[in-house]
Design a protein around this motif. Sequence first.
Motif: not given
Length: 701
Positions: A115-117, A127-132, A134-136, A158-164
């Motif tokens: 996400s960004g930089l 593992a904690l993902l603290k942002f939505i 933009e790309e995986i 949905q992007a967050f959910q599919v990643t987790m």
Amino acid sequence: MWWGGRGQSFDIAPQKEQPEMGLSGPKSVQEGGIPEPRSRQLGSRLASGCLPGEQTLAWAPGVRKGLEPELPGTLICTNLRVTFQPCGWRRSQDTPLSSEYDFALVNIGRLEAVSGLSRVQLHRPGALLKFIPEEILIHGRDFRLLRIGFEAGGLEPQAFQVTMAIVQARAQSSRAQPYTGITLSKAGQSSGSRKPSIPLLETSEDWETERKKQGASSWRVSLVNERFDVATSLPRYFWVPNRTLDSEVRRAFSHFHQGRGPRLCWHHPGGSDLLRCGGFYAASDPNKEDIRAAESMLQAGHADVVLVDAVDELPSLADVRLAHLRLRALCLPDSSVAEDKWLSALEGTRWLDYVRSCLRKASDISVLVTSRVRSVVLQERGDRDFNGLLSSLVQLLSAPEARTLLGFQSLVQREWVAAGHPFLTRLGGTRVSEKAPVFLLFLDCVWQLLQQFPAEFEFSEFFLLALHDSVRVPDTLTFLRDTPWERGKQSGQFNSYTQVYTPGYSQPAAGNSVNPQLSVWDWDLRYSNEQILQFHNLGYDPEHCPDSWLLPRQQSSFMVPGPPSSVWLFSRGALTPLNQLCPWRDSPSLLAVSSRWLPRPAISSESLADQEWGLPSYWGACPLPSGLLLPGYLGPQIRLWRRCYLRGRPEVQMGLSAPTISGLQDELSHLQELLRKWTPRISPEDHSKNRDPNTILSQSH
């Protein structure tokens, strides 16, 4: 498909109206933190080729990036895999596992969210993902890369959910959960019992048929390990000398590491025998009868015996593991190595050095086998890694029948699968110290041979790629277990399990001993007919087939008997005489000393072939025996398998001899487009006038 790159093909079904797809994300969460689909029909609406027992856990619309053009579609996470389905494309029911965008969960080596930089690697379920995101980025262990971007506009949850969901599913998956549903259900659709495409060597009849095919009349099939009470890592049946009783086999094997005593790998038509065994138990104290039995099995009726230290001058398992990790890191698209230093970094991985070492040693052993009538014994402490690699390469170099498509599959089944190579431990075990992709190193060696002798092999590079990728797709037990005992127990071969019902698969009748578990060699259950046709090498010369191999099965003219009762140790590239075969005699044996501590003999100006055949110099160059290949292994003769290792970088796949005419046309169009883009950049100093790209291409041809 498995070879990736531009011009990849999909099995496109006739165009039908696609069902509308809801865009709102899942509403609830299952136990374990994996998002639950909104409806039971979601999986079938998203994936028309869903496997039996497969459940859709999460999905999100996205765009595949990294290739031109970018491709919109849907990223789907199930309990078996992660897959990307382009818009308007429907998965073929015949080949539901052969998409370029399918990643078995066990094949995912690294998952990154961007996400960004910010870029975060997601290793564990906690593992904690603290942002939505933009790309995986999904990095496959098979060198593939899937890069999916998520567009804004209310779809961020949905992007967050599919990643987790991918993180959770990957953690919960294991190689113990194969895709049994697909193979069994598809096999159940065929009428009658299905005959294995390749003999699996699970019956004594299979071994007897193979023995007769090799013409090994001095050998027989031993039943001593039929109940795996000699060694669970050995096959139930193997070949031993005719004169050796099973009681002698049992006693002699107990004095070898893990009970892996000497047994036949391959009988050369000229009379030589290639054997393999584990290391001696130096601390063992066998009686005279046991020593006599062990020596008789090693000698195999020959007066000339050569013991080969299989690990001498070859990399250790740790070396292979580290080199493969470095190679994979270097070949990924996001490698930080500068382009001008890339070749130096490739050399620094040592992977090609290890390929070179294996080919050189296999060439020397091939000369030992073909130059004199003798017994050549490959000895490795565990007898489950480099013994299989060397014995397989020696047969490929010496036996034309091993270079056919059927012969090569039988070779892998016999020398790797049935011989007990620990696939699960080496490719996906939990102990890092035991991981080492020895089998993948072997496939690279075979690819090198295919490049140097393209007319000698019936199978193609695409077959090697399919086999390379099959070790990462858990749809059969072939590469999912370490030993034949584990494989047979899991498949119900020993009647020690309860059959799990699979829709579409009919239960075998009572008393039917047919093993329902299919093997990796059942390609038609996972690949289309069009793909299987590309397994065949169009440049193969039929004159090199076994039928045209005119070497008689008697002692041939180029083979001369060795000196009587001669025993040799082949180590450090030279033959050293031994006083005895086994280290348990009164006098010390040179074999009891590790060959790594032996002084390296001076390198002769003559090749090992010249030394072995011993022809006078005035006879000129020694002609190679019929069917023998001796590959080059110096400098640029060993190359990088680009189509395999650089498949995550499609820009370098151009010009790698596309498998079809349409593929060549696609590559040509792409090159012409690149020339059109680059033509305006050509300075007037370089060319006096503008030239049409088509003209440039035609003149370059």
